[in-house]
Design a protein around this motif. Structure first.
Motif, mmCIF file in Angstrom:
data_model
loop_
_atom_site.group_PDB
_atom_site.id
_atom_site.type_symbol
_atom_site.label_atom_id
_atom_site.label_comp_id
_atom_site.label_asym_id
_atom_site.label_seq_id
_atom_site.Cartn_x
_atom_site.Cartn_y
_atom_site.Cartn_z
ATOM 1 N N ASN A 288 1.073 -1.519 0.052
ATOM 2 C CA ASN A 288 -0.079 -0.060 0.176
ATOM 3 C C ASN A 288 1.161 0.979 0.395
ATOM 4 O O ASN A 288 0.681 2.044 -0.816
ATOM 5 C CB ASN A 288 -1.251 0.179 0.985
ATOM 6 C CG ASN A 288 -1.904 -0.800 0.970
ATOM 7 O OD1 ASN A 288 -2.948 -0.580 0.043
ATOM 8 N ND2 ASN A 288 -2.404 -1.657 1.357
ATOM 9 N N VAL A 289 1.792 1.141 1.012
ATOM 10 C CA VAL A 289 2.680 2.126 0.761
ATOM 11 C C VAL A 289 3.515 2.496 -1.060
ATOM 12 O O VAL A 289 3.348 4.008 -1.694
ATOM 13 C CB VAL A 289 3.903 2.380 2.064
ATOM 14 C CG1 VAL A 289 5.257 3.336 1.776
ATOM 15 C CG2 VAL A 289 3.402 2.497 3.319
ATOM 16 N N ARG A 290 3.833 1.548 -1.133
ATOM 17 C CA ARG A 290 4.379 2.038 -2.902
ATOM 18 C C ARG A 290 3.432 2.062 -3.086
ATOM 19 O O ARG A 290 3.457 2.580 -3.924
ATOM 20 C CB ARG A 290 4.600 0.005 -3.027
ATOM 21 C CG ARG A 290 5.704 0.203 -4.307
ATOM 22 C CD ARG A 290 5.292 -1.127 -5.066
ATOM 23 N NE ARG A 290 4.403 -1.896 -5.351
ATOM 24 C CZ ARG A 290 3.319 -1.307 -6.466
ATOM 25 N NH1 ARG A 290 4.623 -0.863 -6.999
ATOM 26 N NH2 ARG A 290 2.328 -2.253 -6.321
ATOM 27 N N ILE A 291 1.769 1.475 -3.760
ATOM 28 C CA ILE A 291 1.182 1.885 -4.721
ATOM 29 C C ILE A 291 1.104 3.711 -4.457
ATOM 30 O O ILE A 291 0.991 4.629 -5.451
ATOM 31 C CB ILE A 291 -0.336 1.741 -4.654
ATOM 32 C CG1 ILE A 291 0.549 0.046 -4.680
ATOM 33 C CG2 ILE A 291 -1.230 2.089 -5.055
ATOM 34 C CD1 ILE A 291 -1.246 -1.136 -4.372
ATOM 35 N N ILE A 292 0.803 4.106 -2.898
ATOM 36 C CA ILE A 292 0.542 5.986 -2.437
ATOM 37 C C ILE A 292 1.575 6.471 -2.880
ATOM 38 O O ILE A 292 1.686 7.079 -4.025
ATOM 39 C CB ILE A 292 0.598 5.970 -1.499
ATOM 40 C CG1 ILE A 292 -0.824 4.578 -0.718
ATOM 41 C CG2 ILE A 292 0.800 7.684 -1.212
ATOM 42 C CD1 ILE A 292 -1.262 5.117 0.567
ATOM 43 N N LEU A 293 2.977 5.930 -2.831
ATOM 44 C CA LEU A 293 3.996 6.853 -3.716
ATOM 45 C C LEU A 293 4.554 6.969 -4.812
ATOM 46 O O LEU A 293 4.259 7.866 -5.447
ATOM 47 C CB LEU A 293 5.681 6.485 -2.781
ATOM 48 C CG LEU A 293 6.001 6.111 -1.713
ATOM 49 C CD1 LEU A 293 7.199 4.856 -1.158
ATOM 50 C CD2 LEU A 293 5.803 7.606 -0.978
ATOM 51 N N GLU A 294 4.126 5.625 -5.790
ATOM 52 C CA GLU A 294 4.552 5.611 -7.056
ATOM 53 C C GLU A 294 3.069 6.276 -7.317
ATOM 54 O O GLU A 294 2.991 7.224 -8.632
ATOM 55 C CB GLU A 294 4.048 4.169 -7.313
ATOM 56 C CG GLU A 294 5.487 3.378 -7.205
ATOM 57 C CD GLU A 294 5.707 1.904 -7.548
ATOM 58 O OE1 GLU A 294 4.591 1.773 -8.199
ATOM 59 O OE2 GLU A 294 6.732 1.099 -7.556
ATOM 60 N N GLU A 295 2.173 6.142 -7.029
ATOM 61 C CA GLU A 295 1.104 7.798 -7.386
ATOM 62 C C GLU A 295 0.412 9.039 -7.196
ATOM 63 O O GLU A 295 0.747 9.499 -8.218
ATOM 64 C CB GLU A 295 -0.351 7.322 -7.177
ATOM 65 C CG GLU A 295 -0.572 5.290 -7.416
ATOM 66 C CD GLU A 295 -1.265 5.763 -9.028
ATOM 67 O OE1 GLU A 295 -1.990 6.056 -9.220
ATOM 68 O OE2 GLU A 295 -1.051 4.928 -9.378
ATOM 69 N N ALA A 296 1.765 9.002 -6.519
ATOM 70 C CA ALA A 296 2.539 9.928 -6.218
ATOM 71 C C ALA A 296 3.316 11.370 -7.107
ATOM 72 O O ALA A 296 3.758 12.387 -6.254
ATOM 73 C CB ALA A 296 2.301 10.362 -5.005
ATOM 74 N N GLY A 297 4.065 9.772 -7.789
ATOM 75 C CA GLY A 297 5.433 10.099 -8.197
ATOM 76 C C GLY A 297 6.668 9.791 -8.115
ATOM 77 O O GLY A 297 7.113 10.283 -8.245
ATOM 78 N N SER A 298 6.270 9.242 -6.676
ATOM 79 C CA SER A 298 8.255 8.762 -6.154
ATOM 80 C C SER A 298 7.623 7.703 -6.477
ATOM 81 O O SER A 298 7.790 6.314 -6.501
ATOM 82 C CB SER A 298 7.940 9.013 -4.779
ATOM 83 O OG SER A 298 8.906 9.627 -3.973
ATOM 84 N N SER A 299 8.391 6.649 -5.165
ATOM 85 C CA SER A 299 8.986 5.549 -4.817
ATOM 86 C C SER A 299 9.664 4.930 -3.849
ATOM 87 O O SER A 299 10.033 6.019 -2.991
ATOM 88 C CB SER A 299 9.944 5.254 -6.450
ATOM 89 O OG SER A 299 11.253 4.917 -5.632
ATOM 90 N N LEU A 300 9.401 3.829 -2.636
ATOM 91 C CA LEU A 300 10.338 3.308 -2.060
ATOM 92 C C LEU A 300 11.762 3.456 -2.658
ATOM 93 O O LEU A 300 12.323 3.694 -0.841
ATOM 94 C CB LEU A 300 9.883 2.116 -2.252
ATOM 95 C CG LEU A 300 8.492 1.229 -1.964
ATOM 96 C CD1 LEU A 300 8.447 -0.730 -2.059
ATOM 97 C CD2 LEU A 300 8.365 1.490 0.089
ATOM 98 N N ASN A 301 12.204 4.163 -2.830
ATOM 99 C CA ASN A 301 13.803 4.035 -3.466
ATOM 100 C C ASN A 301 14.161 5.390 -2.764
ATOM 101 O O ASN A 301 14.790 5.550 -2.023
ATOM 102 C CB ASN A 301 14.072 3.961 -4.745
ATOM 103 C CG ASN A 301 14.588 2.680 -5.369
ATOM 104 O OD1 ASN A 301 13.942 1.481 -4.648
ATOM 105 N ND2 ASN A 301 14.097 2.606 -6.677
ATOM 106 N N ASN A 302 13.009 5.901 -2.499
ATOM 107 C CA ASN A 302 13.395 7.324 -1.948
ATOM 108 C C ASN A 302 12.586 7.627 -0.314
ATOM 109 O O ASN A 302 12.526 8.479 0.223
ATOM 110 C CB ASN A 302 12.363 8.584 -2.684
ATOM 111 C CG ASN A 302 12.442 8.878 -4.219
ATOM 112 O OD1 ASN A 302 13.894 8.648 -4.578
ATOM 113 N ND2 ASN A 302 12.256 8.730 -5.488
#
Length: 91
Positions: free
Chosen positions: A59-73
């Motif tokens: 869920n965190v990954r999805i939110i970050l990617e939808e917001a234009g970021s990623s788990l890498n950040n």
């Protein structure tokens, strides 16, 4: 100074709780706490500590990617475990 922006996506778990999935402020994404909630059915899915952690992080990954970021950040993560004996398995 940039204003805070509430961020929400239907692709991640929606619990119906009165909080935002994330807040974006000055280019930083602050993601709200996540539990083991299925992002497709929006239902709690209890299981092993590994399964629950994986679902929460998905869920965190999805939110970050939808917001234009990623788990890498991701800079920091706070985890609350009900049973500290499960820490090694969680980690």
């Amino acid at each position: 100074m940039e204003e805070k922006k509430v961020f929400q996506t239907d692709k991640a778990a929606v619990t119906g709780a009165p909080y935002s999935q994330a807040i974006i402020h000055n280019g930083i994404i602050y993601v709200s706490g996540m539990g083991a909630v299925d992002p497709q059915t929006h239902e709690i899915k209890l299981g092993t500590i590994e399964e629950e952690a994986e679902l929460a992080l998905e869920n965190v990954r999805i939110i970050l990617e939808e917001a234009g970021s990623s788990l890498n950040n991701v800079l920091t993560v706070t985890v609350y475990l009900l049973d500290l004996a499960e820490f090694d398995r969680f980690n």
